[in-house]
Structures are given as structure tokens and as C-alpha cells.
Design a protein around this motif. Structure first.
Motif, PDB file in Angstrom:
ATOM      1  N   ALA A 140     -18.067 -49.018 142.821  1.00 49.24           N
ATOM      2  CA  ALA A 140     -19.312 -48.947 143.596  1.00 49.24           C
ATOM      3  C   ALA A 140     -20.101 -50.235 143.405  1.00 49.24           C
ATOM      4  O   ALA A 140     -20.103 -50.834 142.332  1.00 49.24           O
ATOM      5  N   GLY A 149     -20.336 -46.536 147.822  1.00 49.83           N
ATOM      6  CA  GLY A 149     -19.672 -46.190 146.577  1.00 49.83           C
ATOM      7  C   GLY A 149     -18.422 -47.026 146.413  1.00 49.83           C
ATOM      8  O   GLY A 149     -18.300 -48.113 146.980  1.00 49.83           O
ATOM      9  N   GLN A 172     -21.687 -42.866 147.898  1.00 54.32           N
ATOM     10  CA  GLN A 172     -21.993 -42.507 146.518  1.00 54.32           C
ATOM     11  C   GLN A 172     -22.009 -40.984 146.445  1.00 54.32           C
ATOM     12  O   GLN A 172     -22.423 -40.340 147.403  1.00 54.32           O
ATOM     13  N   PRO A 173     -21.610 -40.327 145.382  1.00 51.90           N
ATOM     14  CA  PRO A 173     -21.016 -40.870 144.176  1.00 51.90           C
ATOM     15  C   PRO A 173     -19.518 -40.639 144.143  1.00 51.90           C
ATOM     16  O   PRO A 173     -19.005 -39.991 143.233  1.00 51.90           O
TER      17      PRO A 173
END
Length: 196
Positions: A140, A149, A172-173
Motif C-alpha cells: 500500500a 492499497g 485499503q485495507p
């Protein structure tokens, strides 16, 4: 939304031009039109405008094929062009990530100069794609939940003297393992875009 896509396309376009190996020459590549053999794609309902309608490098991307190969549904496409280099960015209608970028740059590079000049640090050589190829999985870019990410990138020197780079950034994540899997799926997409 579209202005954000255009800005991202412009950034990718600049990056694609900067990656071109030192051994490149503008005149050696011929036409800047995308060159890939088209594969048969069955007729589908008109739920989404075809990526090809955006022009440029998007002419090589089929939203349904991308969805099948990568497991991600994209809804919108935007294309860019500068000094013979073509780009296409695919995104979902309401989300910035994931996104998929395709950049095509004409080149006079040899496989050796491609490996020396266009392969990013940390990339692994990938046999069986074009004249020379690499794959890179990136972590990321930061901790911003709205930012990208982990992601994967695949670049190769085609038999028709083009550098093609395809990059998928996950939201993300997304864990690193998803980026590793995406790196493998990009190989299938590369073979769709540039059949042997």
C-alpha cells in the motif's frame, strides 16, 4: 468522477513515457494504434458502456473479460494519449479503488534494454509473455483509507515493439496476499491483451 479518472490517466501516461527505455526511438515503432489480436467475446446486455468507447488503449479492454480474468467489476473507462503513448484507466462508478491502468508505449527497445531500463527495482522476470516481461507486487502507498492499497503491476515488451504495462491497485485495507493473487491474474490479462 471523470475528471479524477482523467487526472489519474494523465499521471499514468507521464509515468509510461518516463519508463520507456533509453534505447527507444520514435520512428522505429510505426503506428501508435493499439496492436493486439482480438479474442471472441460473446454478446452481452448493454448494462455498461464498452471500455472501447473511450478510445485509446481502452480499445483493447473488454469490461466483461477483465471482470472474468481479475474478479473485479469495473464500470467506467477513460483514455489518454500523448506523444504516441496511450493509456486507459478503469474504475468503479462510485469508488476510486480498485482501479486498473493500461499504458502502451511504442518503442525500439531490445529485450536486453527493456530488462535494463524498464524493469523496476524489486520486479521479477516473467518468462512466456512477449519478448521480455516483469511482474511486481507493491505494498500500500500509505495509510490513508481513501488511498490505494496494495497492488500489482506487469510490464512487457511485445512482439510488435510496444511496451505494455498493466497495473491494478486494490482498495485499503486489502492484504498483501490479495495483491500477490492479483499479480498472478494479471498474467492471464496480459495473455488476453497480447496473445502469443
Amino acid at each position: 468522477m471523470m475528471s479524477r479518472i482523467r487526472r489519474q490517466g494523465a499521471v499514468v501516461l507521464i509515468a509510461a513515457v518516463c519508463v520507456a527505455p533509453a534505447g527507444c526511438s520514435d520512428g522505429a515503432a510505426g503506428s501508435s494504434e493499439p496492436k493486439a489480436q482480438s479474442m471472441g467475446v460473446p454478446a452481452r446486455p448493454e448494462e455498461r458502456a464498452p471500455a472501447a468507447a473511450a478510445g485509446g488503449a481502452c480499445q483493447l479492454l473488454d469490461l466483461y473479460a477483465v471482470e472474468t480474468l481479475l474478479g473485479i467489476r469495473f464500470d467506467v473507462a477513460a483514455a489518454g494519449q500523448s506523444e504516441g503513448a496511450l493509456t486507459c484507466v478503469l474504475q468503479q462508478r462510485e469508488e476510486g479503488y480498485p482501479d486498473l491502468t493500461l499504458a502502451i508505449t511504442p518503442t525500439g527497445a531490445t529485450p536486453e534494454s527493456f530488462k535494463a531500463s524498464a524493469t523496476p527495482p524489486g520486479a521479477t522476470e516473467l518468462p512466456g509473455i512477449g519478448k521480455a516481461a516483469y511482474r511486481l507486487v507493491r505494498p500500500a502507498a500509505g495509510t490513508d483509507p481513501a488511498g490505494p492499497g496494495a497492488g500489482a503491476e506487469l510490464g512487457w515488451l511485445t512482439k510488435t515493439n510496444q511496451i505494455m504495462v498493466v497495473r491494478c491497485r486494490l482498495p485499503q485495507p486489502a492484504p498483501q496476499t490479495e495483491a500477490d493473487t492479483m499479480g498472478e491474474r494479471l498474467v492471464d490479462l496480459a495473455r488476453f491483451l497480447d496473445p502469443a
